[in-house]
Design a protein around this motif. Structure first.
Motif, mmCIF file in Angstrom:
data_model
loop_
_atom_site.group_PDB
_atom_site.id
_atom_site.type_symbol
_atom_site.label_atom_id
_atom_site.label_comp_id
_atom_site.label_asym_id
_atom_site.label_seq_id
_atom_site.Cartn_x
_atom_site.Cartn_y
_atom_site.Cartn_z
ATOM 1 N N LYS A 3 0.821 -1.187 0.000
ATOM 2 C CA LYS A 3 0.000 0.000 0.000
ATOM 3 C C LYS A 3 0.867 1.254 0.000
ATOM 4 N N GLU A 4 1.898 1.204 0.804
ATOM 5 C CA GLU A 4 2.773 2.356 0.910
ATOM 6 C C GLU A 4 3.314 2.802 -0.441
ATOM 7 N N LEU A 5 3.658 1.884 -1.259
ATOM 8 C CA LEU A 5 4.270 2.244 -2.538
ATOM 9 C C LEU A 5 3.253 2.201 -3.666
ATOM 10 N N SER A 6 2.019 2.130 -3.321
ATOM 11 C CA SER A 6 0.930 1.921 -4.281
ATOM 12 C C SER A 6 1.242 0.773 -5.225
ATOM 13 N N LEU A 7 1.681 -0.293 -4.661
ATOM 14 C CA LEU A 7 1.952 -1.466 -5.480
ATOM 15 C C LEU A 7 0.843 -2.457 -5.204
ATOM 16 N N PHE A 8 0.207 -2.884 -6.240
ATOM 17 C CA PHE A 8 -0.943 -3.744 -5.994
ATOM 18 C C PHE A 8 -0.748 -5.162 -6.503
ATOM 19 N N ILE A 9 -0.073 -5.298 -7.596
ATOM 20 C CA ILE A 9 0.093 -6.634 -8.128
ATOM 21 C C ILE A 9 1.558 -6.847 -8.451
ATOM 22 N N VAL A 10 1.887 -8.091 -8.690
ATOM 23 C CA VAL A 10 3.291 -8.411 -8.920
ATOM 24 C C VAL A 10 3.881 -7.569 -10.048
ATOM 25 N N ALA A 11 3.095 -7.393 -11.096
ATOM 26 C CA ALA A 11 3.602 -6.608 -12.223
ATOM 27 C C ALA A 11 4.002 -5.209 -11.775
ATOM 28 N N ASP A 12 3.231 -4.674 -10.815
ATOM 29 C CA ASP A 12 3.581 -3.351 -10.304
ATOM 30 C C ASP A 12 4.885 -3.382 -9.521
ATOM 31 N N ILE A 13 5.041 -4.432 -8.775
ATOM 32 C CA ILE A 13 6.284 -4.549 -8.010
ATOM 33 C C ILE A 13 7.475 -4.578 -8.960
ATOM 34 N N LEU A 14 7.313 -5.327 -10.043
ATOM 35 C CA LEU A 14 8.411 -5.414 -10.997
ATOM 36 C C LEU A 14 8.648 -4.088 -11.702
ATOM 37 N N HIS A 15 7.614 -3.249 -11.709
ATOM 38 C CA HIS A 15 7.783 -1.934 -12.333
ATOM 39 C C HIS A 15 8.186 -0.859 -11.339
ATOM 40 N N HIS A 16 8.386 -1.256 -10.106
ATOM 41 C CA HIS A 16 8.934 -0.305 -9.137
ATOM 42 C C HIS A 16 10.457 -0.372 -9.282
ATOM 43 N N PHE A 17 10.980 0.495 -10.125
ATOM 44 C CA PHE A 17 12.373 0.348 -10.524
ATOM 45 C C PHE A 17 13.326 0.988 -9.508
ATOM 46 N N PRO A 18 14.513 0.401 -9.417
ATOM 47 C CA PRO A 18 15.526 1.051 -8.581
ATOM 48 C C PRO A 18 15.923 2.387 -9.196
ATOM 49 N N PHE A 19 16.324 3.329 -8.351
ATOM 50 C CA PHE A 19 16.730 4.604 -8.947
ATOM 51 C C PHE A 19 18.200 4.622 -9.297
ATOM 52 N N ARG A 20 18.963 3.666 -8.736
ATOM 53 C CA ARG A 20 20.326 3.496 -9.223
ATOM 54 C C ARG A 20 20.825 2.111 -8.852
ATOM 55 N N SER A 141 13.381 -1.864 4.346
ATOM 56 C CA SER A 141 14.455 -1.156 3.661
ATOM 57 C C SER A 141 14.470 -1.529 2.195
ATOM 58 N N GLY A 142 15.255 -0.800 1.461
ATOM 59 C CA GLY A 142 15.485 -1.140 0.065
ATOM 60 C C GLY A 142 16.021 -2.551 -0.067
ATOM 61 N N LYS A 143 16.835 -2.950 0.894
ATOM 62 C CA LYS A 143 17.422 -4.298 0.880
ATOM 63 C C LYS A 143 16.329 -5.362 0.909
ATOM 64 N N ILE A 144 15.361 -5.162 1.794
ATOM 65 C CA ILE A 144 14.281 -6.145 1.909
ATOM 66 C C ILE A 144 13.468 -6.175 0.619
ATOM 67 N N PHE A 145 13.224 -4.987 0.088
ATOM 68 C CA PHE A 145 12.473 -4.923 -1.163
ATOM 69 C C PHE A 145 13.234 -5.643 -2.268
ATOM 70 N N PHE A 148 12.842 -9.217 -2.018
ATOM 71 C CA PHE A 148 11.503 -9.568 -2.442
ATOM 72 C C PHE A 148 11.418 -9.673 -3.969
ATOM 73 N N VAL A 149 11.967 -8.693 -4.648
ATOM 74 C CA VAL A 149 11.968 -8.706 -6.111
ATOM 75 C C VAL A 149 12.755 -9.905 -6.623
ATOM 76 N N ASP A 150 13.868 -10.147 -5.967
ATOM 77 C CA ASP A 150 14.699 -11.285 -6.336
ATOM 78 C C ASP A 150 13.889 -12.586 -6.223
ATOM 79 N N ASP A 151 13.160 -12.723 -5.113
ATOM 80 C CA ASP A 151 12.302 -13.903 -4.920
ATOM 81 C C ASP A 151 11.304 -14.041 -6.053
ATOM 82 N N VAL A 152 10.679 -12.910 -6.399
ATOM 83 C CA VAL A 152 9.684 -12.947 -7.471
ATOM 84 C C VAL A 152 10.322 -13.482 -8.759
ATOM 85 N N PHE A 153 11.472 -12.942 -9.093
ATOM 86 C CA PHE A 153 12.109 -13.381 -10.334
ATOM 87 C C PHE A 153 12.532 -14.845 -10.285
#
Ligand code: ADP
Ligand code: MG
Length: 677
Positions: A3-20, A141-145, A148-153
Motif C-alpha cells: 500500500k505504501e508504494l501503491s503497489l498492488f500486483i506483482v507486475a507493479d512490483i516489478l515496475h517499481h524500478f531502482p533509482f540506481r 528497507s530497500g534491501k528487503i524490497f 523480495f523482487v529477487d524472490d519474485v524473479f
C-alpha cells in the motif's frame, strides 16, 4: 508495504524500478583508489585491529591489505559488535566510499562480507530502491524490497511476462525481450544490459501510450459520423469578398483548408488549432461558423471567462456588421428577458452563432441544429464540459479547440495526440516584435517615467502583479500596495487607472475592463485574470511585477497583451535583486525571444511535462522512465510504428497483434480511459 508504494500486483512490483545501482561485480585495487570514486569494493585481508582515541573520539581501526597496498577501515559506532565479528587473517569484501587521510586511503563504516576465496563476487549490479519515509519507519528497507523482487524473479519465467510488442518491432529495433528487460532493470549483470533494458521499457511505454491515443483517434475516424458542410454559400462568400478587413495570412488560409477538408469528410472533426497570441485565430473560427450557417447549421463559440466572451462577441458583431447573420451573447449575467429571447432563437433556429461562457452548454440551451463548436483557450475547460457538447445534437457538432498556449511538438503528439492538429505559424504582417527588458526594483522610477512618456503619446499600459493563490491575503495586499503606489506616480485627474482582480464582482471587473478598452483609463493594474485573450491594441507597455514568480508560459501570455497594434510595444520584467538561477533563466529567455514555440519547449525542459498547464490524460505524458523531451526520437519512432500497424490492421486482428489487443482490453476493463474523448 504494498500500500505504501501503491503497489498492488506483482507486475507493479516489478515496475517499481531502482533509482540506481551499485557495482559490486568488480574488485578495485587499493593502489587504484582515488578521492573521485563514489564507491569502491576491495577484497582485503585483516592484518590488525586496534582501539584508538578515547571518549567521543574513540574508534576502532582495522588495518587491511590486498596485493597492491594497505588501507585502514574505521568504525566510530558499534565498535564492540564489529570487533567481535572481525577475525585477523580472514578475507573480506569491503564496500564503501573511499576517503583519504594524510594521503592514505581509508573507508569509514564499510559494508563487510566474508568471502570464501574462490567465489563471493556478485553477478549482478545491486539495485537501490526509492523508499518512502513511512516504509523506512517500519523497517522495510530497500534491501528487503530487493530481496523480495529477487524472490519474485526466482519464481517466474518469461512465460509469466509474455511479450506485448509485436515480434517484428522487437527485431527491427533490437529491443530486449520483456522478461529479460524487466529483470535487467532490477538486476543487470552489467551497465550494458541495464541500458538495453531502459531502452526497451521506454520504447514500450511510449509505444503503448501512442497505441491508446491513436486507437481513440482511429475509433473516432472510423465510427463517428459528422455533419457534411458541402456548400460554400452566401454568408461565407459575401463576408470573405466584401467584409474581410485584411488579407488572410498564408497560415490562416492553410488552416481553413485543413478544417474544410474535415467538414466535408462525413466524420466528426476534433481539431486543435494552435496559434501564438495575435496569430488571428478568431477570424478562422468565424469563417468556419459562417460555413456552418451556409449549410443550415448553428454554431457556438465558448470562452473561459465573461470578459473574453464579451470581447469575442464584440469582435464578431463588428466583423459581421454588413452581413445578415444573427449573433448573440450568452453569459451568466445576461438578464432573464434577454436570456429567454436568446433561448427561443436558439431553439427555433433563428440564431446562427451563440457566443458565451460555459453558460452556452447548459442543458437549458437547446439548439435546433448545432453543427459547429469553437472552444477558445481550451485549457480552462474540463473534459466533462466538452463532453456536454457532444449531446447537443443527434450527431455531435464538429469541434475546433483553440489554444494560444503553444504546445511543443512532442506534447502535441502525446497529450493531444488524439486530436487533429493545425497550427497558425505566421503572424499577420506589420507586427513589430515586442521589446522585452529585465530590470530590477531600483529602476522603478525610470520605468514609471517611461510609462508617462508613452501615455503622453496617447498609449496605455498594463501593470501586472502576481497572484499566486486566489485565496492568499498577502498577494492581495501586495496588489493593493502596488495600486496605491501606482496612484502616487500617476495622480488623478491627469491620469486614470483601472484595476481588475479575481475578488471583484463580474460587473465591476467588466466596467473597469471596458473603461480601459475604450481608452478611458490610461493604466490597467491587475492580476493574471487579464492573462488570456484581452485585446487592447493601443496598449504598448506591459510591466510585470515580481516577474520571477511567474512561469514562462504565463509571462509569454501576458506579453501577448501588447504588440497588438501598429506602435512599438514594450514588456518590462521587474524583479528583486536576487532571483534563483531558474528564474534568471526564464527571464533571460523572455528577453531573448518572442517565439512562443521556443518558449514552450524551454518551459517543458525547465519544468518537465507533468506540470505543463492544461495538459490532460497525464498517463500519456508522465512515464516511469521515458521523458517526452529527452526521448523524442523513440517517441516519434513509436508513433510511426503504431500508425503503420493501425493502417494495416486497424482492429488488431492478426495473430501478431493479438497481444496488443489483449493489452488494450485488459486496460479498458481496469480504467475509464475509454470515456475520455
Ligand atoms: P488570437 O490568435 O490571439 O486570438 P486574434 O484573433 O485576436 O488573435 O487576432 C489578433 C488581431 O489581429 C486582431 O485585431 C485581428 O483583427 C488581427 N488580424 C487577424 N488576422 C489578421 C490578418 N490576416 N491580417 C491583419 N490583421 C489580422
Ligand atoms: Mg484569441
Amino acid at each position: 508495504m504494498r500500500k505504501e508504494l501503491s503497489l498492488f500486483i506483482v507486475a507493479d512490483i516489478l515496475h517499481h524500478f531502482p533509482f540506481r545501482h551499485i557495482d559490486k561485480t568488480k574488485i578495485d585495487n587499493i593502489r587504484d583508489l582515488n578521492p573521485a570514486m563514489e564507491f569502491a569494493q576491495v577484497k582485503v585481508v585483516l592484518l590488525s585491529l586496534n582501539i584508538a582515541g578515547s571518549g567521543r573520539a574513540k574508534r576502532l581501526v582495522g588495518l587491511f591489505r590486498d596485493s597492491t597496498g594497505i588501507m585502514e577501515m574505521v568504525w566510530f559506532q558499534g565498535i564492540t559488535w564489529v570487533e567481535k565479528f572481525l577475525r585477523i587473517g580472514t578475507t573480506y569484501l569491503a564496500y564503501g566510499k573511499p576517503g583519504f587521510f594524510l594521503g592514505k586511503p581509508q573507508m569509514a563504516h564499510p559494508e563487510l562480507e566474508t568471502v570464501s576465496l574462490e567465489s563471493g563476487l556478485k553477478k549482478f549490479l545491486e539495485p537501490v530502491y526509492p523508499s518512502t519515509e513511512k516504509l523506512k519507519a517500519r523497517g522495510i528497507s530497500g534491501k528487503i524490497f530487493s530481496q523480495f523482487v529477487d524472490d519474485v524473479f526466482n519464481k517466474i519465467s518469461s512465460a509469466d511476462l509474455p511479450e506485448i510488442l509485436p515480434e517484428e518491432i522487437i527485431k527491427k529495433y533490437k529491443l530486449s525481450g520483456r522478461f529479460e528487460a524487466l529483470k535487467n532493470m532490477h538486476f543487470p549483470p552489467t551497465i550494458k544490459e541495464f541500458n538495453s533494458a531502459v531502452r526497451r521499457i521506454k520504447f514500450e511505454e511510449l509505444f503503448l501510450a501512442q497505441l491508446h491515443i491513436q486507437i481513440l483517434k482511429q475509433h473516432r475516424k472510423l465510427f463517428s459520423k459528422g455533419w457534411v458542410f458541402e456548400k460554400v454559400g452566401n454568408y461565407f462568400n459575401s463576408f470573405y469578398n466584401n467584409h474581410l478587413p485584411f488579407d488572410l495570412t498564408g497560415a490562416q488560409k492553410k488552416v481553413i483548408k485543413e478544417i474544410r477538408s474535415d467538414l466535408i469528410s462525413g466524420k466528426q472533426m476534433n481539431r486543435l488549432l494552435q496559434g501564438d497570441v495575435g496569430s488571428g485565430k478568431t477570424i478562422v473560427a468565424l469563417l468556419c461558423m459562417l460555413l456552418a450557417a451556409d449549410n443550415g447549421f448553428q454554431s457556438i463559440l465558448m470562452a473561459p471567462t465573461e470578459i473574453l466572451a464579451i470581447q469575442h462577441f464584440n469582435a464578431i458583431a463588428e466583423l459581421t456588421k454588413g452581413i445578415n447573420i444573427n449573433v448573440k451573447l450568452l453569459t451568466g449575467s445576461v438578464k432573464a428577458k434577454e436570456r429567454k429571447k436568446i433561448l427561443d432563437e436558439a431553439a427555433s433556429g433563428d440564431l446562427n452563432i451563440l457566443v458565451g461562457t460555459h453558460a452556452v452548454i447548459e442543458d437549458k440551451v437547446q439548439m435546433k441544429n448545432i453543427g459547429f463548436a469553437v472552444i477558445d483557450e481550451q485549457h480552462k475547460f474540463g473534459v466533462a464540459q466538452r463532453a456536454a457538447l457532444w449531446k447537443k445534437n443527434v450527431i455531435p457538432p464538429h469541434v475546433l479547440v483553440m489554444t494560444a498556449t503553444p504546445i511543443p511538438r512532442t506534447l502535441a503528439l502525446t497529450a493531444y495526440g488524439d486530436l487533429d492538429y493545425s497550427v497558425l505559424d505566421e503572424l499577420p504582417p506589420g507586427r513589430k516584435p515586442v521589446t522585452t527588458i529585465h530590470r530590477h526594483e531600483s529602476a522603478r522610477s525610470q520605468i514609471m517615467d517611461f510609462i508617462k512618456s508613452q501615455i503622453k503619446d496617447g498609449r496605455q499600459a498594463y501593470l501586472i502583479y502576481p497572484l499566486i493563490e486566489e485565496s492568499s491575503k498577502l498577494d492581495y495586499e501586495n496588489l493593493m500596495k502596488g495600486y496605491e503606489e501606482v496612484k502616487s506616480y500617476f495622480p488623478e485627474p491627469k491620469y486614470w487607472i483601472s484595476m481588475v482582480h479575481g475578488k471583484m464582482t463580474p460587473e465591476l471587473k467588466e466596467t473597469n475592463m471596458q473603461r480601459f478598452v475604450e481608452n478611458d483609463t490610461h493604466i490597467m493594474v491587475g492580476t493574471t485574470v487579464i492573462e488570456v485573450g484581452i485585446n487592447v491594441p493601443n496598449a504598448t507597455v506591459m510591466v510585470i511585477e515580481s516577474a520571477e514568480k511567474f512561469g514562462l508560459s504565463q509571462l509569454h501570455q501576458l506579453r501577448g497583451r501588447v504588440g497588438r497594434g501598429a506602435e512599438q510595444s514594450y514588456c518590462i520584467l521587474l524583479s528583486g535583486q536576487k532571483v534563483s538561477q531558474e528564474a534568471k533563466e526564464r527571464l533571460g529567455i523572455m528577453v531573448e525571444t518572442n517565439d512562443g514555440f521556443k518558449i514552450a519547449e524551454k518551459d517543458l525542459e525547465l519544468r518537465g511535462p507533468g506540470d505543463i498547464q492544461g495538459t490532460r490524460q497525464s498517463g500519456t505524458i508522465n512515464f516511469k522512465l521515458a521523458n517526452i523531451l529527452a526521448d523524442r526520437i523513440i517517441l516519434e519512432t513509436a508513433r510511426d510504428e503504431v500508425e503503420n500497424i493501425l493502417k494495416i490492421d486497424p482492429t488488431l486482428e492478426s495473430a501478431e497483434h493479438l497481444p496488443l489487443k489483449i493489452y488494450l482490453d485488459n486496460f479498458k476493463k481496469n480504467s475509464d480511459w475509454s470515456k475520455i474523448s
